[in-house]
Design an enzyme around this catalytic site. Structure first.
Site, mmCIF file in Angstrom:
data_model
loop_
_atom_site.group_PDB
_atom_site.id
_atom_site.type_symbol
_atom_site.label_atom_id
_atom_site.label_comp_id
_atom_site.label_asym_id
_atom_site.label_seq_id
_atom_site.Cartn_x
_atom_site.Cartn_y
_atom_site.Cartn_z
ATOM 1 N N PRO A 1 0.818 -1.221 0.000
ATOM 2 C CA PRO A 1 0.000 0.000 0.000
ATOM 3 C C PRO A 1 0.855 1.276 0.000
ATOM 4 O O PRO A 1 0.520 2.242 -0.675
ATOM 5 C CB PRO A 1 -0.824 -0.120 1.280
ATOM 6 C CG PRO A 1 -0.914 -1.595 1.523
ATOM 7 C CD PRO A 1 0.364 -2.186 1.009
ATOM 8 N N GLY B 1 5.090 1.537 -3.933
ATOM 9 C CA GLY B 1 4.826 1.105 -5.299
ATOM 10 C C GLY B 1 6.081 1.261 -6.146
ATOM 11 O O GLY B 1 6.802 0.295 -6.397
ATOM 12 N N GLU C 1 4.340 -2.274 -13.536
ATOM 13 C CA GLU C 1 5.668 -2.712 -14.022
ATOM 14 C C GLU C 1 6.624 -1.533 -14.173
ATOM 15 O O GLU C 1 7.460 -1.526 -15.080
ATOM 16 C CB GLU C 1 5.535 -3.429 -15.368
ATOM 17 C CG GLU C 1 4.727 -4.700 -15.289
ATOM 18 C CD GLU C 1 5.554 -5.877 -14.854
ATOM 19 O OE1 GLU C 1 6.715 -5.668 -14.473
ATOM 20 O OE2 GLU C 1 5.023 -6.990 -14.864
HETATM 21 P P1 TGC Z 1 18.590 0.265 -6.987
HETATM 22 O O1 TGC Z 1 19.500 0.598 -5.850
HETATM 23 O O2 TGC Z 1 18.695 1.038 -8.244
HETATM 24 O O3 TGC Z 1 18.728 -1.272 -7.355
HETATM 25 C C1 TGC Z 1 18.721 -2.283 -6.350
HETATM 26 C C2 TGC Z 1 19.509 -3.471 -6.901
HETATM 27 O O4 TGC Z 1 18.810 -4.002 -8.023
HETATM 28 C C3 TGC Z 1 19.640 -3.921 -9.204
HETATM 29 N N1 TGC Z 1 18.740 -3.574 -10.299
HETATM 30 C C4 TGC Z 1 18.327 -4.453 -11.212
HETATM 31 N N2 TGC Z 1 18.624 -5.750 -11.382
HETATM 32 C C5 TGC Z 1 18.027 -6.381 -12.403
HETATM 33 N N3 TGC Z 1 17.150 -5.761 -13.224
HETATM 34 C C6 TGC Z 1 16.824 -4.477 -13.074
HETATM 35 N N4 TGC Z 1 15.925 -3.913 -13.882
HETATM 36 C C7 TGC Z 1 17.421 -3.758 -12.028
HETATM 37 N N5 TGC Z 1 17.325 -2.478 -11.573
HETATM 38 C C8 TGC Z 1 18.146 -2.388 -10.518
HETATM 39 C C9 TGC Z 1 20.663 -2.858 -8.885
HETATM 40 O O5 TGC Z 1 21.822 -3.033 -9.646
HETATM 41 C C10 TGC Z 1 20.882 -3.080 -7.422
HETATM 42 O O6 TGC Z 1 21.717 -4.207 -7.256
HETATM 43 P P2 TGC Z 1 22.778 -4.272 -6.067
HETATM 44 O O7 TGC Z 1 23.469 -5.572 -6.272
HETATM 45 O O8 TGC Z 1 23.634 -3.077 -6.208
HETATM 46 O O9 TGC Z 1 21.960 -4.236 -4.803
HETATM 47 O O10 TGC Z 1 17.100 0.291 -6.401
HETATM 48 P P3 TGC Z 1 16.170 1.514 -6.012
HETATM 49 O O11 TGC Z 1 15.609 1.176 -4.676
HETATM 50 O O12 TGC Z 1 16.901 2.820 -6.179
HETATM 51 O O13 TGC Z 1 14.959 1.406 -7.066
HETATM 52 C C11 TGC Z 1 15.210 1.340 -8.418
HETATM 53 C C12 TGC Z 1 13.914 1.363 -9.273
HETATM 54 C C13 TGC Z 1 13.121 2.605 -9.029
HETATM 55 C C14 TGC Z 1 14.363 1.352 -10.711
HETATM 56 C C15 TGC Z 1 13.068 0.133 -9.067
HETATM 57 O O14 TGC Z 1 12.805 -0.093 -7.773
HETATM 58 C C16 TGC Z 1 11.814 0.095 -9.904
HETATM 59 O O15 TGC Z 1 11.898 -0.412 -11.020
HETATM 60 N N6 TGC Z 1 10.601 0.556 -9.438
HETATM 61 C C17 TGC Z 1 9.357 0.297 -10.098
HETATM 62 C C18 TGC Z 1 8.625 -0.811 -9.351
HETATM 63 C C19 TGC Z 1 7.896 -1.741 -10.249
HETATM 64 O O16 TGC Z 1 8.123 -1.821 -11.432
HETATM 65 N N7 TGC Z 1 6.999 -2.531 -9.677
HETATM 66 C C20 TGC Z 1 6.291 -3.493 -10.428
HETATM 67 C C21 TGC Z 1 5.518 -4.425 -9.525
HETATM 68 S S1 TGC Z 1 4.925 -5.903 -10.333
HETATM 69 C C22 TGC Z 1 3.752 -5.364 -11.372
HETATM 70 O O17 TGC Z 1 3.486 -4.233 -11.548
HETATM 71 C C23 TGC Z 1 3.033 -6.442 -12.091
HETATM 72 S S2 TGC Z 1 1.775 -5.819 -13.089
HETATM 73 C C24 TGC Z 1 1.065 -7.230 -13.623
HETATM 74 C C25 TGC Z 1 1.237 -7.473 -15.060
HETATM 75 O O18 TGC Z 1 2.336 -7.447 -15.628
HETATM 76 O O19 TGC Z 1 0.238 -7.699 -15.678
HETATM 77 P P1 FAD Z 2 3.454 5.619 -6.852
HETATM 78 O O1 FAD Z 2 4.758 4.933 -6.701
HETATM 79 O O2 FAD Z 2 2.830 6.203 -5.641
HETATM 80 O O3 FAD Z 2 3.604 6.742 -7.962
HETATM 81 C C1 FAD Z 2 2.621 7.768 -8.127
HETATM 82 C C2 FAD Z 2 3.179 8.800 -9.128
HETATM 83 O O4 FAD Z 2 4.405 9.341 -8.618
HETATM 84 C C3 FAD Z 2 3.527 8.171 -10.482
HETATM 85 O O5 FAD Z 2 3.213 9.080 -11.511
HETATM 86 C C4 FAD Z 2 5.034 7.983 -10.403
HETATM 87 O O6 FAD Z 2 5.659 7.995 -11.683
HETATM 88 C C5 FAD Z 2 5.447 9.197 -9.568
HETATM 89 N N1 FAD Z 2 6.712 8.984 -8.891
HETATM 90 C C6 FAD Z 2 7.004 8.087 -7.906
HETATM 91 N N2 FAD Z 2 8.287 8.190 -7.536
HETATM 92 C C7 FAD Z 2 8.829 9.153 -8.303
HETATM 93 C C8 FAD Z 2 10.117 9.722 -8.431
HETATM 94 N N3 FAD Z 2 11.146 9.302 -7.677
HETATM 95 N N4 FAD Z 2 10.328 10.712 -9.330
HETATM 96 C C9 FAD Z 2 9.304 11.147 -10.124
HETATM 97 N N5 FAD Z 2 8.053 10.643 -10.073
HETATM 98 C C10 FAD Z 2 7.827 9.661 -9.171
HETATM 99 N N6 FAD Z 2 2.225 -4.934 -8.304
HETATM 100 C C11 FAD Z 2 2.684 -6.171 -7.970
HETATM 101 O O7 FAD Z 2 3.592 -6.303 -7.161
HETATM 102 N N7 FAD Z 2 2.144 -7.286 -8.524
HETATM 103 C C12 FAD Z 2 1.137 -7.236 -9.420
HETATM 104 O O8 FAD Z 2 0.681 -8.281 -9.914
HETATM 105 C C13 FAD Z 2 0.615 -5.955 -9.780
HETATM 106 N N8 FAD Z 2 -0.452 -5.859 -10.609
HETATM 107 C C14 FAD Z 2 -1.033 -4.632 -10.824
HETATM 108 C C15 FAD Z 2 -2.238 -4.559 -11.533
HETATM 109 C C16 FAD Z 2 -2.861 -3.334 -11.721
HETATM 110 C C17 FAD Z 2 -4.177 -3.278 -12.440
HETATM 111 C C18 FAD Z 2 -2.245 -2.146 -11.253
HETATM 112 C C19 FAD Z 2 -2.890 -0.803 -11.497
HETATM 113 C C20 FAD Z 2 -1.065 -2.214 -10.543
HETATM 114 C C21 FAD Z 2 -0.449 -3.454 -10.305
HETATM 115 N N9 FAD Z 2 0.706 -3.569 -9.509
HETATM 116 C C22 FAD Z 2 1.205 -4.803 -9.186
HETATM 117 C C23 FAD Z 2 1.244 -2.394 -8.858
HETATM 118 C C24 FAD Z 2 2.102 -1.510 -9.760
HETATM 119 O O9 FAD Z 2 3.333 -2.092 -10.012
HETATM 120 C C25 FAD Z 2 2.264 -0.145 -9.063
HETATM 121 O O10 FAD Z 2 1.003 0.491 -9.132
HETATM 122 C C26 FAD Z 2 3.329 0.704 -9.707
HETATM 123 O O11 FAD Z 2 4.616 0.176 -9.482
HETATM 124 C C27 FAD Z 2 3.296 2.178 -9.219
HETATM 125 O O12 FAD Z 2 3.188 2.241 -7.839
HETATM 126 P P2 FAD Z 2 2.044 3.158 -7.147
HETATM 127 O O13 FAD Z 2 0.754 2.835 -7.777
HETATM 128 O O14 FAD Z 2 2.172 2.978 -5.687
HETATM 129 O O15 FAD Z 2 2.400 4.635 -7.560
#
Ligand code: TGC
Ligand code: FAD
Length: 392
Positions: free
Chosen positions: A139, A142, A372
């Site tokens: 919560p 993200g 993602e």
């Molecule tokens: P940071 O310090 O940059 O990185 C931590 C460690 O991770 C390594 N790393 C990666 N390794 C593999 N692939 C990547 N893409 C990597 N990016 C970073 C990095 O080298 C480091 O390694 P180490 O050994 O030095 O510890 O981490 P940070 O805390 O500053 O955050 C970086 C950031 C913002 C890029 C990352 O946290 C991020 O990508 N945030 C977005 C979160 C996100 O995408 N959530 C998705 C949740 S799942 C989902 O949404 C499923 S949707 C369902 C569907 O697909 O239908």
């Molecule tokens: P926030 O992180 O609160 O971001 C809100 C806004 O702030 C965004 O515009 C963002 O770009 C901006 N922002 C945040 N940080 C910064 C920064 N440093 N600089 C500039 N702008 C910033 N997650 C899972 O783990 N598993 C799943 O299966 C999954 N499925 C999903 C399915 C759906 C339908 C949806 C909507 C989401 C799902 N997610 C899942 C979660 C998804 O990965 C998160 O919603 C996403 O990573 C963004 O997090 P948040 O919604 O908390 O937004």
């Protein structure tokens, strides 16, 4: 009026594909045309995931498609991408289901799991007999998953998990959740755990009222003193890099998938603009302002195809970096959302009706832009890779 999809290939993109790649794409296209298109608008209205398609999708090898062994199809990354493109031309929610099952659950078991975990889960997940979900987002965390509060504590030969996960695709239909938690006894290192959904203390509740991905199940997960055997730890996982590696797989599939949604919107708008007449009994396609929109769409779709094909070829040659995948996900989802908005405009009032797929794609793509890694987070990932400076 139902408009049949005709494919979108302006620049002989097909000539860049092998026979096998085209065969995989055409098989997926036919499956979606015959099985998903006829039911998707009703599923979207009802907010229902078409679970009846799980088995047929498994039979076509869509789950864990790019993995090798365990009954998986062993497709190339480009072939897998073409499958996700076709799935998302049907609906982003169905592509989401396949992405989660494949890239976010089967992949971490394959990459970080023990021999026993792989034998237990991968064949059953490939067949669609077991479903999975991926719990990273919370919560309050993200975009910044590294801040997660979910904790795992070692207790004898067990781990005890506590925490909340939010926005979890397939959460309430999953047999197993890949849960990312900080392990207290290891200096709060992030590790992955397999949590069976029937464990006492594990609860999944669906999130209702979504205007997006209505044909996909999205849930919150609660873990209260959930005891799991130590054998449920993914032994190869360790650090935030582990879930991020899974995200690389899923983001790659999304970059292809978004093209599918864009193609559906573009082709629908093109066909509509030719038969819709306004002023002097002339089709709206004869107007420069309408042609400008169609020209923008076909140009951007074509660029997106070439971008993701190159990323796929790099991935197949193990040369791809996360920043390349970020570029493809960011660009292609933005492009698809813009196409959906322009296509909606071209259809006028009909564009808001679910007789046509456009508004559904548009609403779905709003989630795809956020999950993602949001569009802006991918901007920062690219920014970091070219400047060397972290601006998160
Ligand atoms: P940071 O310090 O940059 O990185 C931590 C460690 O991770 C390594 N790393 C990666 N390794 C593999 N692939 C990547 N893409 C990597 N990016 C970073 C990095 O080298 C480091 O390694 P180490 O050994 O030095 O510890 O981490 P940070 O805390 O500053 O955050 C970086 C950031 C913002 C890029 C990352 O946290 C991020 O990508 N945030 C977005 C979160 C996100 O995408 N959530 C998705 C949740 S799942 C989902 O949404 C499923 S949707 C369902 C569907 O697909 O239908
Ligand atoms: P926030 O992180 O609160 O971001 C809100 C806004 O702030 C965004 O515009 C963002 O770009 C901006 N922002 C945040 N940080 C910064 C920064 N440093 N600089 C500039 N702008 C910033 N997650 C899972 O783990 N598993 C799943 O299966 C999954 N499925 C999903 C399915 C759906 C339908 C949806 C909507 C989401 C799902 N997610 C899942 C979660 C998804 O990965 C998160 O919603 C996403 O990573 C963004 O997090 P948040 O919604 O908390 O937004």
């Amino acid at each position: 009026m139902a408009l049949k999809f005709r494919g979108v290939d302006y620049l002989e993109f097909d000539s860049l594909l092998s026979d096998d790649e085209r065969l995989v794409r055409d098989t997926a296209r036919r499956f979606i045309e015959d099985n998903l298109i006829p039911i998707i608008e009703q599923c979207n209205r009802e907010g229902r995931f078409p679970r009846e398609l799980v088995k047929p999708m498994a039979d076509l090898g869509f789950f864990g498609a790019s993995l090798h062994g365990y009954g998986c199809a062993g497709m190339s990354n480009v072939e897998y991408g073409l499958v996700t493109q076709e799935l998302e031309r049907g609906d982003s929610g169905v592509r989401s289901f396949v992405s989660v099952q494949s890239a976010l659950v089967m992949y971490p078991i394959f990459a970080f799991g023990s021999k026993e975990q792989k034998q237990t889960w991968l064949p059953a997940m490939q067949k669609g007999e077991k479903l999975g979900c991926f719990g990273l987002t919370e919560p309050d965390f993200g975009s910044n998953p590294g801040g997660m509060r979910t904790r795992a504590r070692k207790s004898g030969k067990e781990y005890v998990l506590n925490g909340e996960k939010m926005w979890i695709t397939s959460g309430s239909i999953a047999d197993v959740a890949v849960i990312w938690a900080k392990v207290e006894d290891e200096g709060n290192k992030i590790r992955g755990f397999l949590v069976e959904s029937d464990r006492p203390g594990f609860r999944a509740e669906d999130i209702h009222g979504k205007w997006s991905l209505r044909a996909s199940v999205t849930s919150s997960l609660s873990l209260q003193d959930v005891h799991i055997p130590e054998a449920n730890l993914l032994p190869g996982s360790g650090g935030l890099g582990s879930p991020l590696k899974c995200l690389n797989q899923a983001r790659y599939g999304i970059a292809w998938g978004a093209i599918g949604a864009a193609m559906a919107c573009y082709d629908c708008a093109l066909q509509y603009s030719i038969f819709r007449k306004q002023f002097h009994d002339a089709p709206i396609a004869s107007r420069q302002l309408v042609q400008e929109k169609l020209a923008w769409m076909i140009s951007e779709i074509t660029k997106a195809q070439l971008l993701v094909l190159q990323v796929g070829r790099l991935k197949d040659n193990e040369k791809v970096g996360p920043q390349h995948i970020s570029m493809a996900k960011r660009n292609n989802v933005w492009m698809a959302l813009e196409c959906a908005r322009m296509a909606r405009d071209i259809l006028g009032a009909n564009g808001v009706a679910d007789e046509y797929p456009i508004m559904r794609h548009m609403m779905n793509l709003e989630s795809v832009k956020t999950y993602e890694g949001t569009h802006d987070i991918h901007t920062l990932i690219i920014g970091q890779s070219i400047t060397g400076i972290d601006a998160f």
